[in-house]
Scaffold this motif. Structure first.
Motif, PDB file in Angstrom:
ATOM      1  N   ARG A  10       0.764  -1.271   0.135  1.00 37.55           N
ATOM      2  CA  ARG A  10      -0.136   0.031  -0.011  1.00 37.55           C
ATOM      3  C   ARG A  10       0.934   1.217   0.057  1.00 37.55           C
ATOM      4  O   ARG A  10       0.462   2.249  -0.699  1.00 37.55           O
ATOM      5  N   GLU A  11       2.100   1.364   0.737  1.00 41.15           N
ATOM      6  CA  GLU A  11       2.678   2.418   0.698  1.00 41.15           C
ATOM      7  C   GLU A  11       3.965   2.768  -0.376  1.00 41.15           C
ATOM      8  O   GLU A  11       4.609   3.510   0.121  1.00 41.15           O
ATOM      9  N   SER A  12       3.940   1.901  -0.930  1.00 43.14           N
ATOM     10  CA  SER A  12       5.129   1.739  -1.757  1.00 43.14           C
ATOM     11  C   SER A  12       4.958   2.905  -2.820  1.00 43.14           C
ATOM     12  O   SER A  12       3.596   3.224  -3.237  1.00 43.14           O
ATOM     13  N   LYS A  13       6.020   3.313  -3.351  1.00 42.29           N
ATOM     14  CA  LYS A  13       5.784   4.797  -4.406  1.00 42.29           C
ATOM     15  C   LYS A  13       6.060   3.998  -5.575  1.00 42.29           C
ATOM     16  O   LYS A  13       6.066   4.836  -6.814  1.00 42.29           O
ATOM     17  N   MET A  14       6.322   2.826  -5.967  1.00 39.85           N
ATOM     18  CA  MET A  14       6.234   2.226  -7.224  1.00 39.85           C
ATOM     19  C   MET A  14       5.491   0.850  -7.183  1.00 39.85           C
ATOM     20  O   MET A  14       4.833   0.575  -6.329  1.00 39.85           O
ATOM     21  N   ASP A  15       5.396   0.341  -8.359  1.00 39.63           N
ATOM     22  CA  ASP A  15       4.767  -0.971  -8.409  1.00 39.63           C
ATOM     23  C   ASP A  15       5.170  -1.936  -7.714  1.00 39.63           C
ATOM     24  O   ASP A  15       6.420  -2.196  -7.852  1.00 39.63           O
ATOM     25  N   THR A  16       4.537  -2.772  -6.931  1.00 40.32           N
ATOM     26  CA  THR A  16       4.966  -3.674  -6.206  1.00 40.32           C
ATOM     27  C   THR A  16       4.239  -5.054  -6.394  1.00 40.32           C
ATOM     28  O   THR A  16       3.011  -5.257  -6.783  1.00 40.32           O
ATOM     29  N   ILE A  17       4.996  -6.150  -5.920  1.00 39.16           N
ATOM     30  CA  ILE A  17       4.186  -7.507  -5.610  1.00 39.16           C
ATOM     31  C   ILE A  17       4.706  -8.254  -4.633  1.00 39.16           C
ATOM     32  O   ILE A  17       5.739  -7.867  -4.175  1.00 39.16           O
ATOM     33  N   LEU A  18       4.041  -8.994  -3.804  1.00 39.39           N
ATOM     34  CA  LEU A  18       4.681  -9.754  -2.656  1.00 39.39           C
ATOM     35  C   LEU A  18       4.301 -11.162  -3.200  1.00 39.39           C
ATOM     36  O   LEU A  18       3.093 -11.537  -3.192  1.00 39.39           O
ATOM     37  N   THR A  19       5.251 -11.915  -3.069  1.00 31.98           N
ATOM     38  CA  THR A  19       5.225 -13.337  -3.026  1.00 31.98           C
ATOM     39  C   THR A  19       5.576 -14.201  -2.012  1.00 31.98           C
ATOM     40  O   THR A  19       6.521 -13.802  -0.987  1.00 31.98           O
ATOM     41  N   GLU A  20       5.123 -15.321  -1.915  1.00 29.01           N
ATOM     42  CA  GLU A  20       5.575 -16.086  -0.928  1.00 29.01           C
ATOM     43  C   GLU A  20       6.428 -17.308  -1.342  1.00 29.01           C
ATOM     44  O   GLU A  20       5.998 -18.100  -2.353  1.00 29.01           O
ATOM     45  N   GLY A  21       7.703 -17.148  -1.076  1.00 28.62           N
ATOM     46  CA  GLY A  21       8.671 -18.232  -1.780  1.00 28.62           C
ATOM     47  C   GLY A  21       9.261 -19.625  -0.851  1.00 28.62           C
ATOM     48  O   GLY A  21       9.869 -20.246  -1.115  1.00 28.62           O
ATOM     49  N   GLY A  22       8.744 -19.630   0.345  1.00 30.41           N
ATOM     50  CA  GLY A  22       8.775 -20.441   1.375  1.00 30.41           C
ATOM     51  C   GLY A  22       8.727 -20.083   2.701  1.00 30.41           C
ATOM     52  O   GLY A  22       8.341 -18.875   2.932  1.00 30.41           O
ATOM     53  N   TYR A  23       9.376 -20.935   3.713  1.00 25.20           N
ATOM     54  CA  TYR A  23       8.954 -20.705   5.207  1.00 25.20           C
ATOM     55  C   TYR A  23      10.311 -20.612   5.857  1.00 25.20           C
ATOM     56  O   TYR A  23      11.028 -21.887   5.690  1.00 25.20           O
ATOM     57  N   MET A  24      10.805 -19.841   6.483  1.00 23.56           N
ATOM     58  CA  MET A  24      12.244 -19.744   7.192  1.00 23.56           C
ATOM     59  C   MET A  24      12.294 -20.646   8.341  1.00 23.56           C
ATOM     60  O   MET A  24      13.273 -21.035   8.857  1.00 23.56           O
TER      61      MET A  24
END
Length: 62
Positions: A10-24
């Motif tokens: 929401r607060e990014s000044k550019m286009d963004t995506i959030l991915t889930e790549g695994g679990y730590m």
């Protein structure tokens, strides 16, 4: 694909995506997430899916 009201999106000044790549917390995922070649393949796959082309520094839209 889902949409969410996450701060990082929401607060990014550019286009963004959030991915889930695994679990730590997973020893298998944790090892893979520290492997640069695995991360490069993941980034390439995401960029290809989004129809982005590679440029010298980062990615740009076509």
């Amino acid at each position: 694909m889902k949409k969410a009201n996450f701060h990082v999106l929401r607060e990014s000044k550019m286009d963004t995506i959030l991915t889930e790549g695994g679990y730590m917390s997973s020893t298998i995922d944790n090892k893979q997430l520290r492997n640069k070649e695995v991360l490069k393949k993941a980034v390439r796959a995401i960029a290809d899916y989004l129809d982005l082309k590679h440029k010298k520094r980062g990615f740009q839209t076509k």
